[in-house]
Design a protein around this motif. Structure first.
Motif, PDB file in Angstrom:
ATOM      1  N   ALA A  61      12.595 -48.451  10.767  1.00  0.00           N
ATOM      2  CA  ALA A  61      13.335 -47.998   9.587  1.00  0.00           C
ATOM      3  C   ALA A  61      12.434 -47.774   8.377  1.00  0.00           C
ATOM      4  N   HIS A  62      12.794 -46.773   7.577  1.00  0.00           N
ATOM      5  CA  HIS A  62      12.158 -46.562   6.284  1.00  0.00           C
ATOM      6  C   HIS A  62      12.809 -47.462   5.223  1.00  0.00           C
ATOM      7  N   ARG A  63      14.141 -47.490   5.222  1.00  0.00           N
ATOM      8  CA  ARG A  63      14.881 -48.339   4.278  1.00  0.00           C
ATOM      9  C   ARG A  63      15.936 -49.122   5.042  1.00  0.00           C
ATOM     10  N   VAL A  64      16.388 -50.205   4.436  1.00  0.00           N
ATOM     11  CA  VAL A  64      17.464 -50.997   5.025  1.00  0.00           C
ATOM     12  C   VAL A  64      18.510 -51.307   3.963  1.00  0.00           C
ATOM     13  N   GLY A  65      19.749 -51.382   4.414  1.00  0.00           N
ATOM     14  CA  GLY A  65      20.841 -51.868   3.586  1.00  0.00           C
ATOM     15  C   GLY A  65      21.343 -53.160   4.185  1.00  0.00           C
ATOM     16  N   ILE A  66      21.599 -54.141   3.346  1.00  0.00           N
ATOM     17  CA  ILE A  66      22.094 -55.442   3.816  1.00  0.00           C
ATOM     18  C   ILE A  66      23.509 -55.632   3.298  1.00  0.00           C
ATOM     19  N   ILE A  67      24.446 -55.859   4.219  1.00  0.00           N
ATOM     20  CA  ILE A  67      25.853 -56.008   3.876  1.00  0.00           C
ATOM     21  C   ILE A  67      26.290 -57.437   4.159  1.00  0.00           C
ATOM     22  N   ARG A  68      27.086 -57.959   3.258  1.00  0.00           N
ATOM     23  CA  ARG A  68      27.582 -59.326   3.406  1.00  0.00           C
ATOM     24  C   ARG A  68      29.018 -59.376   2.900  1.00  0.00           C
ATOM     25  N   GLY A  69      29.924 -59.789   3.769  1.00  0.00           N
ATOM     26  CA  GLY A  69      31.318 -59.902   3.370  1.00  0.00           C
ATOM     27  C   GLY A  69      31.902 -58.605   2.850  1.00  0.00           C
ATOM     28  N   GLY A  70      31.464 -57.481   3.410  1.00  0.00           N
ATOM     29  CA  GLY A  70      31.972 -56.184   2.983  1.00  0.00           C
ATOM     30  C   GLY A  70      31.306 -55.612   1.761  1.00  0.00           C
ATOM     31  N   LEU A  71      30.371 -56.356   1.178  1.00  0.00           N
ATOM     32  CA  LEU A  71      29.659 -55.914  -0.021  1.00  0.00           C
ATOM     33  C   LEU A  71      28.223 -55.537   0.339  1.00  0.00           C
TER      34      LEU A  71
ATOM     35  N   LEU B  19      26.814 -46.092  -1.041  1.00  0.00           N
ATOM     36  CA  LEU B  19      25.610 -46.002  -0.229  1.00  0.00           C
ATOM     37  C   LEU B  19      25.199 -44.549  -0.090  1.00  0.00           C
ATOM     38  N   GLU B  20      23.893 -44.315  -0.149  1.00  0.00           N
ATOM     39  CA  GLU B  20      23.358 -42.978   0.056  1.00  0.00           C
ATOM     40  C   GLU B  20      22.203 -43.060   1.047  1.00  0.00           C
ATOM     41  N   VAL B  21      22.361 -42.371   2.163  1.00  0.00           N
ATOM     42  CA  VAL B  21      21.326 -42.300   3.187  1.00  0.00           C
ATOM     43  C   VAL B  21      20.697 -40.917   3.120  1.00  0.00           C
TER      44      VAL B  21
ATOM     45  N   VAL C  51      24.724 -55.765  -0.549  1.00  0.00           N
ATOM     46  CA  VAL C  51      24.005 -56.657  -1.449  1.00  0.00           C
ATOM     47  C   VAL C  51      22.609 -56.166  -1.798  1.00  0.00           C
ATOM     48  N   ASP C  52      22.045 -55.256  -0.985  1.00  0.00           N
ATOM     49  CA  ASP C  52      20.705 -54.753  -1.310  1.00  0.00           C
ATOM     50  C   ASP C  52      20.412 -53.515  -0.477  1.00  0.00           C
ATOM     51  N   VAL C  53      19.683 -52.586  -1.063  1.00  0.00           N
ATOM     52  CA  VAL C  53      19.137 -51.430  -0.346  1.00  0.00           C
ATOM     53  C   VAL C  53      17.710 -51.247  -0.835  1.00  0.00           C
ATOM     54  N   GLU C  54      16.751 -51.402   0.058  1.00  0.00           N
ATOM     55  CA  GLU C  54      15.352 -51.258  -0.327  1.00  0.00           C
ATOM     56  C   GLU C  54      14.551 -50.762   0.853  1.00  0.00           C
ATOM     57  N   SER C  55      13.349 -50.290   0.574  1.00  0.00           N
ATOM     58  CA  SER C  55      12.449 -49.947   1.660  1.00  0.00           C
ATOM     59  C   SER C  55      11.999 -51.235   2.342  1.00  0.00           C
ATOM     60  N   VAL C  56      11.672 -51.109   3.618  1.00  0.00           N
ATOM     61  CA  VAL C  56      11.185 -52.278   4.352  1.00  0.00           C
ATOM     62  C   VAL C  56       9.920 -52.826   3.697  1.00  0.00           C
ATOM     63  N   THR C  57       9.064 -51.930   3.224  1.00  0.00           N
ATOM     64  CA  THR C  57       7.816 -52.352   2.576  1.00  0.00           C
ATOM     65  C   THR C  57       8.101 -53.174   1.331  1.00  0.00           C
ATOM     66  N   ASP C  58       9.025 -52.704   0.482  1.00  0.00           N
ATOM     67  CA  ASP C  58       9.337 -53.429  -0.752  1.00  0.00           C
ATOM     68  C   ASP C  58       9.983 -54.773  -0.458  1.00  0.00           C
ATOM     69  N   LEU C  59      10.871 -54.808   0.522  1.00  0.00           N
ATOM     70  CA  LEU C  59      11.504 -56.076   0.877  1.00  0.00           C
ATOM     71  C   LEU C  59      10.472 -57.097   1.319  1.00  0.00           C
ATOM     72  N   ARG C  60       9.553 -56.645   2.158  1.00  0.00           N
ATOM     73  CA  ARG C  60       8.552 -57.576   2.667  1.00  0.00           C
ATOM     74  C   ARG C  60       7.559 -57.991   1.584  1.00  0.00           C
ATOM     75  N   SER C  61       7.294 -57.099   0.636  1.00  0.00           N
ATOM     76  CA  SER C  61       6.336 -57.431  -0.425  1.00  0.00           C
ATOM     77  C   SER C  61       6.884 -58.501  -1.351  1.00  0.00           C
ATOM     78  N   LYS C  62       8.206 -58.611  -1.440  1.00  0.00           N
ATOM     79  CA  LYS C  62       8.813 -59.583  -2.350  1.00  0.00           C
ATOM     80  C   LYS C  62       9.241 -60.860  -1.648  1.00  0.00           C
ATOM     81  N   ALA C  63       9.049 -60.921  -0.343  1.00  0.00           N
ATOM     82  CA  ALA C  63       9.550 -62.060   0.413  1.00  0.00           C
ATOM     83  C   ALA C  63       8.605 -63.258   0.301  1.00  0.00           C
ATOM     84  N   LEU C  64       9.147 -64.429   0.585  1.00  0.00           N
ATOM     85  CA  LEU C  64       8.362 -65.661   0.558  1.00  0.00           C
ATOM     86  C   LEU C  64       7.347 -65.651   1.697  1.00  0.00           C
ATOM     87  N   ARG C  65       6.098 -65.928   1.348  1.00  0.00           N
ATOM     88  CA  ARG C  65       5.048 -65.990   2.360  1.00  0.00           C
ATOM     89  C   ARG C  65       4.102 -67.136   2.020  1.00  0.00           C
TER      90      ARG C  65
END
Length: 314
Positions: free
Chosen positions: A199-209, A27-29, A211-225
């Motif tokens: 937040a500018h970016r978010v990291g999502i962790i699951r089971g110690g892994l 991870l890089e912040v 799983v994703d690091v993206e900007s909030v804007t990019d995450l929302r642009s790809k989400a189901l709507r």
């Protein structure tokens, strides 16, 4: 501004017996950002924070803060960070002012005009004993001690616990100001609306892994709507069947309603190809929906009994 990351982990791993709480975390912040760290209970968020702060020793891998090794240079790092743990303990018989004086002395002194300004912004009463405060008012004192030395990096674990909406709004403004000044906020939180706003970016962790690091804007642009489009002329039922990411298409005369996952450019290109698009509306993707999509197939990861709640709690 230095190109050195504010926080960096390489292969960071932490085992409790045969339970792996962190699994090769890379991870890089960046400096000058508010970084949201999301995950369910037991995902490894608090373990990650405790490890990069040298409160726990990693099983493998490394971590650095402002280019300094988190274990070899832990004392120097303390001079540059603010920290609010998820289980902050304070002496109940001390007043808020006495508590902050204690923390200030540990730091070698602080600018009390900054402390008083923070207390005013958060509407914190520093004259009462900590033990007489509600959870939210104790949390205000914790926030003040995290911000009061104007640190280069502020690390917070569930900082909004008990805060009322107006104070949350002020707290979000404080985080944005830190980032605007080129400093960094690392925010581990279950309050997804807070992360979404700050937040500018978010990291999502699951089971110690991770799983994703993206900007909030990019995450929302790809989400189901849900998208609703109105056309000048009737539209065939299969008009959008070839567009990737489209599902649940419903056509009623000149109105098309569908679910869409992906970037809107492709959908709009198809909608305006040989058709007159009159109107389009979309249900904005919410970070909570995106977050839940990562965990839809399974419940929160089990907490191993060999690890204490404080060590693996999200």
């Amino acid at each position: 501004m230095s190109d050195t990351p504010a926080i960096q982990t390489v292969g960071l791993t932490k085992d409790y017996g045969d339970f792996r709480a962190l699994d090769g975390l890379d991870l890089e912040v960046r400096r000058g950002e508010v970084f949201g760290f999301l995950g369910p209970n037991g995902a490894g968020k608090t373990t990650m924070i405790r490890t990069i702060l040298a409160l726990l020793r990693p099983t493998a891998g490394s971590a650095s803060i402002l280019g300094m090794d988190s274990h070899r240079q832990a004392v120097e790092i303390r001079r540059h960070i603010g920290y609010l743990p998820g289980d902050l303990s304070m002496y109940p018989n001390l007043t808020g002012h006495d508590t902050l004086t204690y923390f200030a002395n540990l730091r070698g002194g602080v600018d009390w005009s900054v402390v008083n300004g923070l207390a005013e912004r958060l509407d914190a009463d520093l004259t009462k004993k900590v033990g007489d405060h509600s959870t939210g008012n104790r949390q205000k004192i914790g926030l003040i001690q995290a911000f009061m030395n104007t640190p280069d990096v502020i690390i917070m674990d569930e900082p909004s616990t008990g805060l009322d909406p107006l104070v949350q709004q002020e707290f979000q403004a404080m985080m944005r100001e830190v980032a605007a000044a080129g400093r960094t906020v690392f925010l581990s939180s279950h309050t997804l609306s807070e992360v979404q706003r700050a937040a500018h970016r978010v990291g999502i962790i699951r089971g110690g892994l991770l799983v994703d690091v993206e900007s909030v804007t990019d995450l929302r642009s790809k989400a189901l709507r849900t998208v609703e489009m109105a056309f000048a002329d009737p539209v065939a039922a299969d008009a959008f069947s070839t567009v990737e990411g489209v599902s649940n298409v419903r056509v009623v005369d000149r109105t098309v309603t569908l679910s869409f996952e992906g970037h809107m450019q492709a959908l709009i290109a198809e909608a305006t190809s040989g058709r007159q698009l009159i109107d389009i509306s979309t249900g904005e993707a919410d970070l909570e929906e995106i977050f839940l999509a990562y965990y839809r197939t399974d419940g929160p990861d089990d907490v191993h009994p060999a690890a204490t709640d404080a060590e693996v709690r999200a």
